[in-house]
Design a protein around this motif. Structure first.
Motif, PDB file in Angstrom:
ATOM      1  N   HIS A  78       0.399  -1.698   0.416  1.00 23.22           N
ATOM      2  CA  HIS A  78       0.160  -0.045   0.040  1.00 23.22           C
ATOM      3  C   HIS A  78       1.113   1.200  -0.252  1.00 23.22           C
ATOM      4  N   LEU A  79       0.295   1.879  -0.434  1.00 24.74           N
ATOM      5  CA  LEU A  79       1.628   3.431  -1.634  1.00 24.74           C
ATOM      6  C   LEU A  79       0.131   4.663  -0.542  1.00 24.74           C
ATOM      7  N   ASP A  80       1.070   4.664   0.888  1.00 26.06           N
ATOM      8  CA  ASP A  80       0.336   6.497   1.719  1.00 26.06           C
ATOM      9  C   ASP A  80       0.186   7.183   0.862  1.00 26.06           C
ATOM     10  N   LEU A  81      -0.036   8.178   0.099  1.00 20.34           N
ATOM     11  CA  LEU A  81       0.001   9.246  -1.680  1.00 20.34           C
ATOM     12  C   LEU A  81      -0.419  10.480  -0.108  1.00 20.34           C
ATOM     13  N   GLY A  82      -0.169  10.203   0.614  1.00 21.61           N
ATOM     14  CA  GLY A  82      -0.471  11.971   1.558  1.00 21.61           C
ATOM     15  C   GLY A  82      -1.280  12.398   1.692  1.00 21.61           C
ATOM     16  N   ILE A  83      -3.151  12.059   1.143  1.00 19.57           N
ATOM     17  CA  ILE A  83      -4.161  12.684   0.834  1.00 19.57           C
ATOM     18  C   ILE A  83      -4.756  13.009   2.014  1.00 19.57           C
ATOM     19  N   PRO A  84      -4.848  14.409   2.290  1.00 19.15           N
ATOM     20  CA  PRO A  84      -5.466  14.402   3.907  1.00 19.15           C
ATOM     21  C   PRO A  84      -6.703  13.600   4.206  1.00 19.15           C
ATOM     22  N   GLY A  85      -7.479  12.637   5.250  1.00 21.18           N
ATOM     23  CA  GLY A  85      -8.062  12.051   5.568  1.00 21.18           C
ATOM     24  C   GLY A  85      -8.340  10.473   4.786  1.00 21.18           C
ATOM     25  N   TYR A  86      -8.532  10.712   3.605  1.00 18.27           N
ATOM     26  CA  TYR A  86      -8.519   9.635   2.628  1.00 18.27           C
ATOM     27  C   TYR A  86      -7.657   8.565   2.719  1.00 18.27           C
ATOM     28  N   SER A  87      -6.163   9.583   2.764  1.00 17.41           N
ATOM     29  CA  SER A  87      -4.876   7.957   3.323  1.00 17.41           C
ATOM     30  C   SER A  87      -5.034   7.216   4.368  1.00 17.41           C
ATOM     31  N   ASP A  88      -5.359   8.599   5.417  1.00 11.53           N
ATOM     32  CA  ASP A  88      -5.412   8.424   6.263  1.00 11.53           C
ATOM     33  C   ASP A  88      -6.312   6.367   6.464  1.00 11.53           C
ATOM     34  N   ARG A  89      -8.135   6.282   6.074  1.00 10.10           N
ATOM     35  CA  ARG A  89      -8.738   5.931   5.572  1.00 10.10           C
ATOM     36  C   ARG A  89      -8.178   4.569   4.907  1.00 10.10           C
ATOM     37  N   SER A  90      -7.730   4.813   4.257  1.00 11.76           N
ATOM     38  CA  SER A  90      -7.302   3.772   3.071  1.00 11.76           C
ATOM     39  C   SER A  90      -6.409   3.156   3.189  1.00 11.76           C
ATOM     40  N   ARG A  91      -5.967   3.631   4.068  1.00  7.90           N
ATOM     41  CA  ARG A  91      -3.966   2.608   5.378  1.00  7.90           C
ATOM     42  C   ARG A  91      -5.039   1.396   6.257  1.00  7.90           C
ATOM     43  N   ASP A  92      -5.988   2.241   6.694  1.00  2.00           N
ATOM     44  CA  ASP A  92      -6.843   1.621   8.003  1.00  2.00           C
ATOM     45  C   ASP A  92      -7.433   0.609   7.342  1.00  2.00           C
ATOM     46  N   ALA A  93      -8.431   0.417   6.008  1.00  2.00           N
ATOM     47  CA  ALA A  93      -8.905  -0.098   5.092  1.00  2.00           C
ATOM     48  C   ALA A  93      -7.955  -1.553   5.094  1.00  2.00           C
ATOM     49  N   CYS A  94      -7.088  -1.570   4.539  1.00  2.00           N
ATOM     50  CA  CYS A  94      -5.870  -1.975   4.181  1.00  2.00           C
ATOM     51  C   CYS A  94      -4.795  -3.187   5.488  1.00  2.00           C
ATOM     52  N   SER A  95      -4.990  -2.412   6.595  1.00  2.00           N
ATOM     53  CA  SER A  95      -4.512  -3.150   7.620  1.00  2.00           C
ATOM     54  C   SER A  95      -5.461  -3.773   8.459  1.00  2.00           C
ATOM     55  N   ALA A  96      -6.929  -3.393   8.286  1.00  2.00           N
ATOM     56  CA  ALA A  96      -7.920  -4.388   8.883  1.00  2.00           C
ATOM     57  C   ALA A  96      -7.845  -5.255   7.806  1.00  2.00           C
ATOM     58  N   PHE A  97      -8.131  -6.067   6.916  1.00  2.00           N
ATOM     59  CA  PHE A  97      -8.214  -6.626   6.130  1.00  2.00           C
ATOM     60  C   PHE A  97      -6.928  -7.617   5.647  1.00  2.00           C
ATOM     61  N   ALA A  98      -5.316  -6.565   6.434  1.00  2.00           N
ATOM     62  CA  ALA A  98      -4.445  -7.817   6.453  1.00  2.00           C
ATOM     63  C   ALA A  98      -4.238  -8.402   7.349  1.00  2.00           C
ATOM     64  N   THR A  99      -4.771  -7.737   8.581  1.00  2.00           N
ATOM     65  CA  THR A  99      -4.884  -8.445  10.648  1.00  2.00           C
ATOM     66  C   THR A  99      -6.076  -9.662  10.594  1.00  2.00           C
ATOM     67  N   GLU A 100      -7.349  -9.888   9.090  1.00  2.00           N
ATOM     68  CA  GLU A 100      -8.345 -10.461   9.637  1.00  2.00           C
ATOM     69  C   GLU A 100      -7.818 -11.601   9.170  1.00  2.00           C
ATOM     70  N   LYS A 101      -7.081 -11.470   7.639  1.00  2.00           N
ATOM     71  CA  LYS A 101      -6.263 -12.996   7.237  1.00  2.00           C
ATOM     72  C   LYS A 101      -5.326 -12.749   7.529  1.00  2.00           C
ATOM     73  N   GLY A 102      -4.258 -12.741   8.521  1.00  2.00           N
ATOM     74  CA  GLY A 102      -3.331 -13.414   8.596  1.00  2.00           C
ATOM     75  C   GLY A 102      -2.393 -13.057   7.481  1.00  2.00           C
ATOM     76  N   ALA A 103      -2.318 -11.566   6.514  1.00  2.00           N
ATOM     77  CA  ALA A 103      -1.577 -11.577   5.352  1.00  2.00           C
ATOM     78  C   ALA A 103      -0.913 -10.688   5.263  1.00  2.00           C
ATOM     79  N   ASP A 104       0.404 -10.460   4.455  1.00  2.00           N
ATOM     80  CA  ASP A 104       1.819  -9.787   4.057  1.00  2.00           C
ATOM     81  C   ASP A 104       1.481  -8.431   3.725  1.00  2.00           C
TER      82      ASP A 104
END
Ligand code: Q46
Ligand code: ZN
Length: 302
Positions: A78-104
């Motif tokens: 995942h590439l954090d683009l630094g777009i206020p608000g949107y980038s934080d939420r994008s990163r959180d969605a990716c992290s939530a999925f990775a944690t749930e699936k135990g994925a890299d």
């Protein structure tokens, strides 16, 4: 409506194939389509190390889910683009999925790589954010893949994305882009990873249905810079045609791939070399990203 596989109650209609499925059979249909695309275009084998680009949206997270189900050797980036608000939420969605699936999942940020975020880089170079963003993404994904030993960069572009790009390229006779538009772009240089798009026959609606059925925690919000983009206009026009004549998008895409050799001559004219500043592949002496960095006067790492 009955599911065409188990004859149970259907809830997902796939009009382009004149088919309907129950949720469970739809998931099987989706996975089969993904696998078929991978095999038909010899995209990659099951042991190859893949770098899947994830934004946190329904397409990339659905593809991540599908590749995990199909047993591929996938790492997400995942590439954090630094777009206020949107980038934080994008990163959180990716992290939530990775944690749930135990994925890299690996995360890098434009600000760490370039010293400034995408909006700031666009402002300093007096360009629209999307023009800067597209180039930066391709550059960083490729560099990360090559340096990390990944053979392939996988992206979640779906059929709607691909036909919108195709229509845009045709309307403006972008013959160079037409020559390079393909679901499998092989590597043409040791410093260029192969690029593939396993979702290229699946519509945005199908990706959404898969994400909802699989309860994938995707981010529904669009990037604020997407508003007003011409690709949205092309998508709307194609949706109107598809509505009146289901299957048009898929036929447009497949017809293009069948006749695409028309543009090959232009492709062969392109000579690749290494950028004298950063060493990445370019067609000129100094690559577009290094020129962008120079214009922005940003603190950068090579
Ligand atoms: S992320 Fe980047 Fe898109 Fe946002 S700034 Fe434009 S290109 S719209 S896929
Ligand atoms: Zn460079």
């Amino acid at each position: 409506m009955r599911c065409q596989i188990c004859r149970g109650k259907a809830s997902v209609e796939v009009r382009q194939h004149h088919a309907a499925f129950c949720p469970l059979c739809f998931v099987q249909y989706f996975l089969k389509q993904v696998k078929r695309n991978i095999q038909a275009h010899k995209m990659f084998s099951s042991s190859e190390p893949l770098l899947l680009v994830v934004s946190g949206g329904k397409d990339s997270l659905s593809l991540w889910d599908a590749l995990l189900h199909l047993g591929y050797n996938v790492t997400a980036l995942h590439l954090d683009l630094g777009i206020p608000g949107y980038s934080d939420r994008s990163r959180d969605a990716c992290s939530a999925f990775a944690t749930e699936k135990g994925a890299d999942l690996r995360i890098i940020s434009v600000k760490e790589e370039f010293g400034v975020s995408i909006p700031e880089l666009a402002k300093r170079t007096r360009r629209v954010p999307c023009a800067v963003c597209g180039r930066v993404k391709r550059y960083l994904f490729n560099r990360y893949a090559v340096e990390g030993g990944f053979t392939t960069v996988v992206t979640g572009h779906n059929l709607d994305d691909e036909v919108a790009a195709l229509l845009g390229n045709l309307l403006h006779w972008q013959t160079g882009y037409l020559a390079r538009q393909h679901p499998h772009l092989p590597s043409t240089h040791p410093k260029l990873a192969k690029r593939v798009k396993p979702l290229y026959t699946l519509t945005e609606r199908e990706c959404l249905a898969y994400a909802l059925i699989q309860r994938i925690p995707f981010l529904a919000e669009e990037c604020p810079h997407a508003e007003g983009a011409t690709t949205i206009l092309y998508k709307e026009a194609l949706n109107h045609i598809e509505e009146a004549s289901p299957g048009t998008k898929l036929a447009f895409m497949k017809g293009f791939l069948k006749h695409k050799d028309i543009f090959r001559v232009v492709e062969e004219d392109v000579k690749l070399r290494e950028c004298t500043l950063c060493g990445q592949v370019t067609t000129e002496g100094i690559c577009a990203i290094c020129r962008l960095r120079e214009r922005a006067g940003a603190v950068v790492q090579g």
